[in-house]
Design a protein around this motif. Structure first.
Motif, short mmCIF file in Angstrom:
data_model
loop_
_atom_site.label_atom_id
_atom_site.label_comp_id
_atom_site.label_asym_id
_atom_site.label_seq_id
_atom_site.Cartn_x
_atom_site.Cartn_y
_atom_site.Cartn_z
N LYS A 203 0.88 -1.27 0.06
CA LYS A 203 0.05 -0.05 0.14
C LYS A 203 0.69 1.07 -0.06
O LYS A 203 0.37 2.17 0.13
N GLY A 204 2.06 1.07 -0.21
CA GLY A 204 3.07 2.48 -0.22
C GLY A 204 3.14 3.16 0.64
O GLY A 204 3.45 4.57 0.68
N GLU A 205 3.22 2.55 2.03
CA GLU A 205 3.50 3.25 3.27
C GLU A 205 4.87 3.99 3.27
O GLU A 205 6.12 3.41 2.80
N PRO A 206 5.23 5.18 3.79
CA PRO A 206 6.52 5.94 3.83
C PRO A 206 7.55 5.08 4.51
O PRO A 206 8.71 5.03 4.10
N CYS A 209 8.73 2.44 2.40
CA CYS A 209 9.68 2.86 1.44
C CYS A 209 11.06 3.25 1.78
O CYS A 209 12.13 2.86 1.19
N LEU A 228 -4.52 -1.00 -2.62
CA LEU A 228 -5.32 0.05 -2.12
C LEU A 228 -6.84 0.03 -2.83
O LEU A 228 -7.01 -0.51 -3.83
N GLU A 233 -7.36 6.42 -3.47
CA GLU A 233 -6.17 5.95 -2.48
C GLU A 233 -4.83 5.84 -2.90
O GLU A 233 -3.87 6.09 -2.49
N VAL A 237 -0.84 8.19 -2.46
CA VAL A 237 0.51 7.64 -1.84
C VAL A 237 1.35 7.35 -3.28
O VAL A 237 2.64 7.26 -3.01
N TYR A 238 1.11 7.34 -4.44
CA TYR A 238 2.05 6.79 -5.31
C TYR A 238 3.11 7.76 -5.70
O TYR A 238 4.19 7.44 -5.65
N PRO A 240 4.01 10.52 -3.88
CA PRO A 240 5.05 10.57 -2.73
C PRO A 240 5.74 9.27 -2.39
O PRO A 240 6.85 9.78 -2.04
N PHE A 241 5.43 8.27 -2.75
CA PHE A 241 6.44 6.98 -2.68
C PHE A 241 7.46 7.10 -3.68
O PHE A 241 8.58 6.71 -3.25
#
Length: 343
Positions: A203-206, A209, A228, A233, A237-238, A240-241
């Motif tokens: 789900k691309g959490e910081p 990453c 997601l 949603e 996040v995409y 920023p990731f």
């Protein structure tokens, strides 16, 4: 008589588990310290050893394992071998042949499996693929008592290709550990890989990453999207990731993969909207990155890997079977070779 050697023994090369030394030899995909920063589901899934390999050369005429797992091999859409088995391949990188899969036991007890015994003593190179959807509480390798152990042949690149994504990236629902698209690419391209696919949890959490960026990779493959719930949603996040990863690794190639074609897209307007929106978002992030001068970013339309005309590639309409994974690897391989600049 066999000598039993722990899998993390220094005489073996362990690939695909970058934090092995930091974890004191624990076979897991994330460092112990990540438990405090990543979501609980991701942390639990990181104990599954997908992508992990034990590599070495030996003149042993026998090969066995002892193993135990924390959970039983029960999934409705995966066989016990695909869930918890260990695949043995013989041969150097690029010339590997499948020799067998261990048979995991129900009940959680430690089990032994013999791949072969009584062969002529000669040097062979082995790669043992660790389970796709289970952990390893214990793993030992049994070789002839007088057998020698040597370093395996090197990969074509000195850095791994890191894959991040969903259950599909993790290897669901291949029939055995060596048949997901990530291990197929590794074998056929002679490259090391790190598989950071997390079932239902890409789900691309910081925090995730940050862990990806710790790995000095030859390339990062971003295959996360459908976990997601909505395209909106993913949009949140995409980019920023991507930017977070790019800031940490400014010169490393990043390859973005959009969703494969899902069988429900034939008739379900909600799925059509979600998956179509996600493909557009990923394409837009890629185009913006290129417009801003990123010369090391690439994209692949997932429908070019498995598309609407590709019948028989899925177990359940979403997760590829062995045929689907093979097709994904075959179609992705020339692109990845170009990205990595290897023939």
């Amino acid at each position: 008589m066999l000598k039993w050697i722990p899998a993390a023994d220094g005489r073996f090369s362990v690939n695909g588990l970058p934090w092995l030394d930091e974890n004191g030899g624990r076979l897991a995909r994330f460092p112990d310290r990540a438990q405090e920063s990543v979501p609980g589901t991701v942390w639990s899934l990181s104990s599954m050893t997908s992508g992990g390999r034990i590599r070495f050369a030996s003149d042993s005429g026998s090969f066995s394992i002892r193993a135990s797992h924390g959970s039983e091999p029960r999934m409705i859409d995966m066989s016990p071998l695909g869930h918890s088995g260990l695949d043995l391949y013989a041969g150097p990188p690029g010339e590997m042949n499948y020799w067998g899969t261990s048979t995991p036991q129900f009940g959680g007890e430690t089990y032994e499996h013999t791949y072969f015994r009584g062969l002529r003593s000669e040097m062979r190179e082995f790669t043992l693929y660790l389970p796709t959807y289970n952990d390893l509480d214990m793993l030992e390798i049994g070789l002839d008592e007088e057998a020698s152990i040597a370093v395996p042949a090197p990969y074509a690149l000195d850095k791994p290709v890191v894959f991040y994504g969903s259950s599909i990236t993790q290897g669901g629902c291949a029939s055995r550990p060596g048949n997901g698209y990530v291990p197929v690419l590794s074998r056929e391209m002679n490259v090391d890989v790190v598989n950071l696919g997390f079932n239902g949890s890409g789900k691309g959490e910081p925090s995730v990453c940050s862990l990806l960026a710790e790995i000095d990779a030859a390339c990062y493959v971003l295959d996360f999207h459908v976990n997601l719930p909505t395209a909106a949603e993913l949009e949140a996040v995409y980019a920023p990731f991507y930017r977070q990863l790019r800031s940490r690794r400014p010169e490393r190639p990043i390859l973005m993969i959009s969703p494969l074609y899902s069988s429900s897209e034939w008739y379900d307007k909600q799925t059509q909207a979600k998956y179509g929106g996600m493909r557009s978002i990923i394409r837009s992030v890629y185009e913006e990155a290129v417009a801003q001068g990123d010369r090391h970013v690439y994209t692949v339309d997932g429908c070019s890997l498995i598309g609407p005309g590709d019948e028989g590639r899925y177990v359940d309409g979403l997760h590829p079977n062995d045929i689907g994974f093979r097709q994904m690897a075959d179609r992705l391989q020339p692109i990845l070779r170009q990205v990595l600049q290897i023939p």
